[in-house]
Write a protein that holds these residues in place. Sequence first.
Motif, PDB file in Angstrom:
ATOM      1  N   PHE A 107      46.596  40.858  39.954  1.00 55.91           N
ATOM      2  CA  PHE A 107      45.953  41.983  41.611  1.00 55.91           C
ATOM      3  C   PHE A 107      44.634  41.113  41.706  1.00 55.91           C
ATOM      4  CE2 PHE A 107      45.179  45.813  43.487  1.00 55.91           C
ATOM      5  CZ  PHE A 107      46.474  45.312  45.579  1.00 55.91           C
ATOM      6  N   GLU A 108      43.202  42.699  40.926  1.00 53.85           N
ATOM      7  CA  GLU A 108      42.553  42.255  41.732  1.00 53.85           C
ATOM      8  C   GLU A 108      41.412  40.510  42.228  1.00 53.85           C
ATOM      9  OE1 GLU A 108      40.087  44.869  39.603  1.00 53.85           O
ATOM     10  OE2 GLU A 108      41.237  46.496  40.130  1.00 53.85           O
ATOM     11  N   ALA A 109      42.380  40.298  41.560  1.00 53.59           N
ATOM     12  CA  ALA A 109      42.082  38.438  41.278  1.00 53.59           C
ATOM     13  C   ALA A 109      42.347  37.942  42.808  1.00 53.59           C
ATOM     14  CB  ALA A 109      41.373  37.548  40.277  1.00 53.59           C
ATOM     15  N   SER A 110      43.722  38.017  43.327  1.00 55.10           N
ATOM     16  CA  SER A 110      44.460  37.682  44.043  1.00 55.10           C
ATOM     17  C   SER A 110      43.825  38.003  45.858  1.00 55.10           C
ATOM     18  CB  SER A 110      45.878  38.421  44.438  1.00 55.10           C
ATOM     19  OG  SER A 110      45.704  39.960  44.797  1.00 55.10           O
ATOM     20  N   PRO A 111      43.901  36.998  46.965  1.00 53.80           N
ATOM     21  CA  PRO A 111      43.666  37.402  48.024  1.00 53.80           C
ATOM     22  C   PRO A 111      44.496  38.902  49.026  1.00 53.80           C
ATOM     23  CG  PRO A 111      45.216  35.590  47.991  1.00 53.80           C
ATOM     24  CD  PRO A 111      45.324  36.160  46.486  1.00 53.80           C
ATOM     25  N   ILE A 112      45.302  39.613  48.212  1.00 52.35           N
ATOM     26  CA  ILE A 112      45.676  40.791  48.900  1.00 52.35           C
ATOM     27  C   ILE A 112      44.944  42.055  48.353  1.00 52.35           C
ATOM     28  CG2 ILE A 112      47.956  40.056  49.067  1.00 52.35           C
ATOM     29  CD1 ILE A 112      49.175  41.601  46.592  1.00 52.35           C
ATOM     30  N   ALA A 113      44.245  41.680  47.067  1.00 53.14           N
ATOM     31  CA  ALA A 113      43.445  42.441  47.549  1.00 53.14           C
ATOM     32  C   ALA A 113      42.960  44.281  48.002  1.00 53.14           C
ATOM     33  CB  ALA A 113      42.454  42.433  45.731  1.00 53.14           C
ATOM     34  N   GLN A 114      42.519  43.155  48.564  1.00 55.07           N
ATOM     35  CA  GLN A 114      41.494  44.102  49.884  1.00 55.07           C
ATOM     36  C   GLN A 114      42.573  44.596  50.553  1.00 55.07           C
ATOM     37  OE1 GLN A 114      38.638  45.156  48.530  1.00 55.07           O
ATOM     38  NE2 GLN A 114      39.795  43.721  47.210  1.00 55.07           N
ATOM     39  N   MET A 115      43.801  44.499  50.545  1.00 50.89           N
ATOM     40  CA  MET A 115      44.413  45.213  51.445  1.00 50.89           C
ATOM     41  C   MET A 115      45.735  46.138  51.197  1.00 50.89           C
ATOM     42  SD  MET A 115      47.180  41.689  52.385  1.00 50.89           S
ATOM     43  CE  MET A 115      47.629  42.036  53.480  1.00 50.89           C
ATOM     44  N   LYS A 116      44.765  47.366  51.725  1.00 52.78           N
ATOM     45  CA  LYS A 116      45.354  48.694  51.511  1.00 52.78           C
ATOM     46  C   LYS A 116      45.806  49.707  52.520  1.00 52.78           C
ATOM     47  CE  LYS A 116      42.867  48.776  46.704  1.00 52.78           C
ATOM     48  NZ  LYS A 116      42.275  49.126  45.745  1.00 52.78           N
ATOM     49  N   VAL A 117      46.131  51.206  51.983  1.00 50.95           N
ATOM     50  CA  VAL A 117      47.098  52.041  53.201  1.00 50.95           C
ATOM     51  C   VAL A 117      46.536  53.345  52.336  1.00 50.95           C
ATOM     52  CG1 VAL A 117      48.321  53.177  54.306  1.00 50.95           C
ATOM     53  CG2 VAL A 117      48.545  50.146  54.140  1.00 50.95           C
ATOM     54  N   PHE A 118      45.552  54.044  53.210  1.00 51.20           N
ATOM     55  CA  PHE A 118      44.488  54.890  52.707  1.00 51.20           C
ATOM     56  C   PHE A 118      44.421  55.129  51.434  1.00 51.20           C
ATOM     57  CE2 PHE A 118      47.806  56.691  56.436  1.00 51.20           C
ATOM     58  CZ  PHE A 118      47.091  57.149  56.983  1.00 51.20           C
ATOM     59  N   GLY A 119      43.792  53.463  50.184  1.00 49.54           N
ATOM     60  CA  GLY A 119      43.768  53.835  49.618  1.00 49.54           C
ATOM     61  C   GLY A 119      44.737  53.117  48.300  1.00 49.54           C
ATOM     62  N   ILE A 120      46.063  53.053  48.755  1.00 42.01           N
ATOM     63  CA  ILE A 120      46.910  52.620  48.522  1.00 42.01           C
ATOM     64  C   ILE A 120      47.605  50.546  48.514  1.00 42.01           C
ATOM     65  CG2 ILE A 120      49.500  52.492  47.752  1.00 42.01           C
ATOM     66  CD1 ILE A 120      49.162  56.046  48.354  1.00 42.01           C
ATOM     67  N   PRO A 121      47.411  50.146  47.497  1.00 42.63           N
ATOM     68  CA  PRO A 121      47.665  48.868  47.601  1.00 42.63           C
ATOM     69  C   PRO A 121      48.608  48.579  48.953  1.00 42.63           C
ATOM     70  CG  PRO A 121      47.365  48.885  45.787  1.00 42.63           C
ATOM     71  CD  PRO A 121      46.728  50.104  45.488  1.00 42.63           C
ATOM     72  N   LEU A 122      48.698  47.620  49.843  1.00 48.21           N
ATOM     73  CA  LEU A 122      49.573  47.620  50.755  1.00 48.21           C
ATOM     74  C   LEU A 122      50.837  47.343  49.987  1.00 48.21           C
ATOM     75  CD1 LEU A 122      51.129  47.062  53.729  1.00 48.21           C
ATOM     76  CD2 LEU A 122      49.768  44.803  53.973  1.00 48.21           C
ATOM     77  N   ILE A 123      50.788  46.120  49.598  1.00 44.99           N
ATOM     78  CA  ILE A 123      52.080  45.754  48.701  1.00 44.99           C
ATOM     79  C   ILE A 123      52.512  46.829  48.058  1.00 44.99           C
ATOM     80  CG2 ILE A 123      50.930  45.304  46.026  1.00 44.99           C
ATOM     81  CD1 ILE A 123      52.734  43.065  45.828  1.00 44.99           C
ATOM     82  N   THR A 124      52.303  47.607  47.297  1.00 43.43           N
ATOM     83  CA  THR A 124      53.346  48.843  46.984  1.00 43.43           C
ATOM     84  C   THR A 124      54.288  50.007  48.069  1.00 43.43           C
ATOM     85  OG1 THR A 124      51.519  49.591  44.891  1.00 43.43           O
ATOM     86  CG2 THR A 124      52.597  51.083  45.568  1.00 43.43           C
TER      87      THR A 124
END
Length: 546
Positions: A448-465
């Motif tokens: 996950f951290e090596a992926s293009p979406i690693a920095q996409m977060k909502v209030f510190g929670i990953p957007l994908i989650t």
Amino acid sequence: MSNLFVRKATGMVRSWSVFDAFVYAFFSINIVTLGFYSFSQMYFFSGGMINALIVSAVFIIFEIIVYASLISVMPRSGGDYVWMTRIFGGGIGFILAITGWWFTLWLWTPVYGDMFRQVVMVPLLGVFGLKDAAVWFAGAGTPLFVSTLIALGFVALVIMLGMKTYARIQKFSFYAGMLGLLIVIVLLFTGSPEAFKAGYEKNATNLFGALPGAYDATVQAGIDAGAATPLTGGTFKLVLLTLPWLVFFNLWPNWGATLYGEVRGATDYKRNFSGMAAALGAVTVLGIVFFLGVSRTIGWDFYMQSNGAWWNSVWYGAAVPLPVWPYPALLALFLTSNRLIQIVVVVLMSFWWFGWAGTLFLSSTRVIFAAAFDRLLPEKVAELSERGTPVNAMLLMVVPALLVSYLYAYNVGGFNSITLAATQGIAIMYFGTAIAAIVLPYKKKELFEASPIAQMKVFGIPLITVAGVIFASFLGFLLVEWLFDPWLNTGGEGAGLYGISFKNTNSIIFLGTCYALSAAIYYGFKSYRKKGGIDLDKVQAEIPVE
């Protein structure tokens, strides 16, 4: 790693552009085939159709976020199968994906066949003056089976031709179909209720042999069938109750997710999201415009009454004034008596089916291929033709679909009562994928951290989650509605509003059998491979190279 899989790389070529993926997503939630077909069967709901269309689109946006994210992290042929097996481990991922993408999709074959005859064969025969043939093809039993065989042959052919050729067919169909729909919409917005009623009386008789007075007879037949669905309005609860049926049409903008091992630029989240979201947005807008056009000229009440009259005849044997499905494009063409215009528009509108047909099996073949590449099916299933098509994987869809189509067409043992079980099985698989998306940042932290979406977060929670939680909640609602149908608690009969509750024993037995067969294949091959010195747990811990 080369010894783990059937070969070092899958051999899949990235032959599709992002636009090709958009068109595939657009056709996967096809407003003319799945859309018109689903709308027509919703005549007995009490939630406003425009309201339901908008509410469902809001929830489905989170589905798109989930799938666009997973694709950008692992853009591999097989989609849900690859993600779940790599995040959860083999058993759960295989059983859910194989049931959802392989076994339950057989049920959709006769549905595609039914749409083929209603959108292509019947209107074409009608406008060419072949009245008796048109009415015959609209009938039950053998006409449906013949239509399904023709549809199945076309689907097999276009998949055999490979991704590049299918992309060309899609594009041409997209432009031709859109032109046809534009003409239909213009007719709806420039006509009048009076002109439609006169045109209905004339064309229903001339094209399909309906008796004089067909318009008023259709109104009465629709009222007798209980047609009630409003264009707008209804309480929020009533709108929500329409969603478990409506999503039969629009839950699929992610249908191409299993193909992204063959799409250029698939690691780009924004491209993935924009393609699927644009498809959802375009289809939702087209749906609203279509509804408003119908309301203006055909009359919303009459449209729903004609739907009720038709399906009441199909499901319950009631008499129907117009002996063919009330295909909205055909109804719009009743506004003109110009036979050339009718022929041209019917031909153009038929491309909505031809551009969409390959979605029946194309996505599924990649899941079957991916499982075979992991050695969970015979190695022959992972072989590719010169055009890059997994032909043997396709045959595993086509051959059983022939039997299912026969059972459905002749309703052997009440078989056609389990049609929506396919949607149920796919939604259960999607639920598994949503859970995989939720835990991905924590279960596969390095990936996950090596992926293009690693920095996409909502209030510190990953957007994908976050998106995964919302999408899983929506799917949970749908599954509860389908299985524990609330209509059963208010005096409804049979299997309730959606027909696939726990009271539909055929549906439950079918799904249970599918899951049991999936489990038997998985554990059977796992044991067989272990005896040959291959640990499938290690295989499914690796991500295959395309």
